[in-house]
Design an enzyme around this catalytic site. Sequence first.
Site, PDB file in Angstrom:
ATOM      1  N   ASP A 170      34.605  46.430  39.357  1.00 42.44           N
ATOM      2  CA  ASP A 170      35.951  46.323  38.303  1.00 42.44           C
ATOM      3  C   ASP A 170      36.519  47.611  37.973  1.00 42.44           C
ATOM      4  O   ASP A 170      36.909  48.198  36.898  1.00 42.44           O
ATOM      5  CB  ASP A 170      35.613  45.718  37.026  1.00 42.44           C
ATOM      6  CG  ASP A 170      34.814  44.379  37.168  1.00 42.44           C
ATOM      7  OD1 ASP A 170      34.967  43.780  38.174  1.00 42.44           O
ATOM      8  OD2 ASP A 170      33.963  44.111  36.251  1.00 42.44           O
TER       9      ASP A 170
ATOM     10  N   GLU B 146      41.623  35.813  37.396  1.00 43.46           N
ATOM     11  CA  GLU B 146      41.023  37.005  36.217  1.00 43.46           C
ATOM     12  C   GLU B 146      41.487  38.354  36.930  1.00 43.46           C
ATOM     13  O   GLU B 146      42.258  38.491  38.019  1.00 43.46           O
ATOM     14  CB  GLU B 146      39.579  36.998  36.030  1.00 43.46           C
ATOM     15  CG  GLU B 146      38.798  37.293  37.659  1.00 43.46           C
ATOM     16  CD  GLU B 146      37.267  37.174  37.502  1.00 43.46           C
ATOM     17  OE1 GLU B 146      36.651  36.776  36.396  1.00 43.46           O
ATOM     18  OE2 GLU B 146      36.564  37.490  38.471  1.00 43.46           O
TER      19      GLU B 146
HETATM   20  O1  FUB Z   1      32.392  42.249  35.811  1.00 41.01           O
HETATM   21  C1  FUB Z   1      32.186  41.049  35.184  1.00 41.01           C
HETATM   22  C2  FUB Z   1      33.586  40.236  35.671  1.00 41.01           C
HETATM   23  O2  FUB Z   1      33.387  39.721  37.067  1.00 41.01           O
HETATM   24  C3  FUB Z   1      34.976  40.733  35.498  1.00 41.01           C
HETATM   25  O3  FUB Z   1      35.234  40.757  34.213  1.00 41.01           O
HETATM   26  C4  FUB Z   1      35.477  39.964  36.390  1.00 41.01           C
HETATM   27  O4  FUB Z   1      36.997  40.475  36.679  1.00 41.01           O
HETATM   28  C5  FUB Z   1      34.756  39.856  37.672  1.00 41.01           C
HETATM   29  O5  FUB Z   1      34.969  41.024  38.289  1.00 41.01           O
END
Ligand code: FUB
Length: 333
Positions: free
Chosen positions: A23, A230
């Site tokens: 991320d 997301e």
């Molecule tokens: O790294 C945990 C979660 O996985 C993140 O918040 C999302 O965007 C995905 O990458």
Amino acid sequence: MQKIKLSRPNERTPLVREIYTADPSAHVFNGKIYIYPSHDFAHDCPDDDNGDQYIMQDYHVLSMDSLDSECIDNGLALSEDDVPWVKNQMWAPDCVCKNGRYYLVFPAKDYNGQFHIGVAVSDSPVGPFKPQENFIKGSYSIDPAVLVDDDGHTYCYYGGLWGGQLEMWQSGSFDPNAHRPEGDEPALGPMFAEFNDEMDAFITEPKHLQILDENGEPLKAGDEDRRYFEGPWMHKFNGKYYLSYSTGTTHYLCYAEGEKPDGPFTYKGRIMEPVLGWTTHHSIVKIGDDWYLFYHDCELSGGVTHERCVKYTKLNIHEDGTIDTIIPYEFER
Ligand code: FUB
């Protein structure tokens, strides 16, 4: 298809190998590249759809003098033990510089198992960061990305489906059994709110952003190749606002264009085809005269979904703002 030729030796390779990172939110501060990633914790527990495998406990900031130099892990910047309201799962963070101070903006679960967004501050871009006592009032869900606009207004884009709990807040309060929009129902957008100057409160009511299709209709929940899941990011190009994000279940990075920071946005296309691993999450930053995509995959661990590594690659943005789609493993050196 002809493979593209990469000119930089560390392009599309893991930037650090000593720890697992994901991320990546990349920024240029004072001429140097700083990357704010999640710090993946290696373990053997099984995966689930709730994201329980992402047991992150702290943040490390990475930095590079230039795109060709070594990527440095600057050590512990903030731990869950230091944040009064945090129980666990420090997921994808971002960082902004305002008035000479650095604000790490991060999601984590509180002692009720609910994700919220917190802020920690430092005089240095690599920390250590001192957390605020409580999370930002009215914040929920995950994946904050913060834009300091040219006029100084500071906007937070955030939210993630499934384990990120975005669906659970549709009524305005937390409902773990809330209905997940599906089929022809409108998709849930990312959330949008404006921060105050002190970065310790939202000064606007959080709202869902709309992503429209080519006919001006909101994308549908069943349109999994294009709808928001997301990992939002915002970059500006020639005065327009570009919202990019992950489609989660279909593993694409996509983007949409808008005239204003809070949209509406019109879907434009794909930035990147799926990488190795379930999640895909990125940032877009201008370095020198060129634009770059920072992203992650699971190459370093041979495909373990919660043991990821951050990478970067050059992004081709045309004068009209359109972005060429990257095929992550189609290249030669
Ligand atoms: O790294 C945990 C979660 O996985 C993140 O918040 C999302 O965007 C995905 O990458």
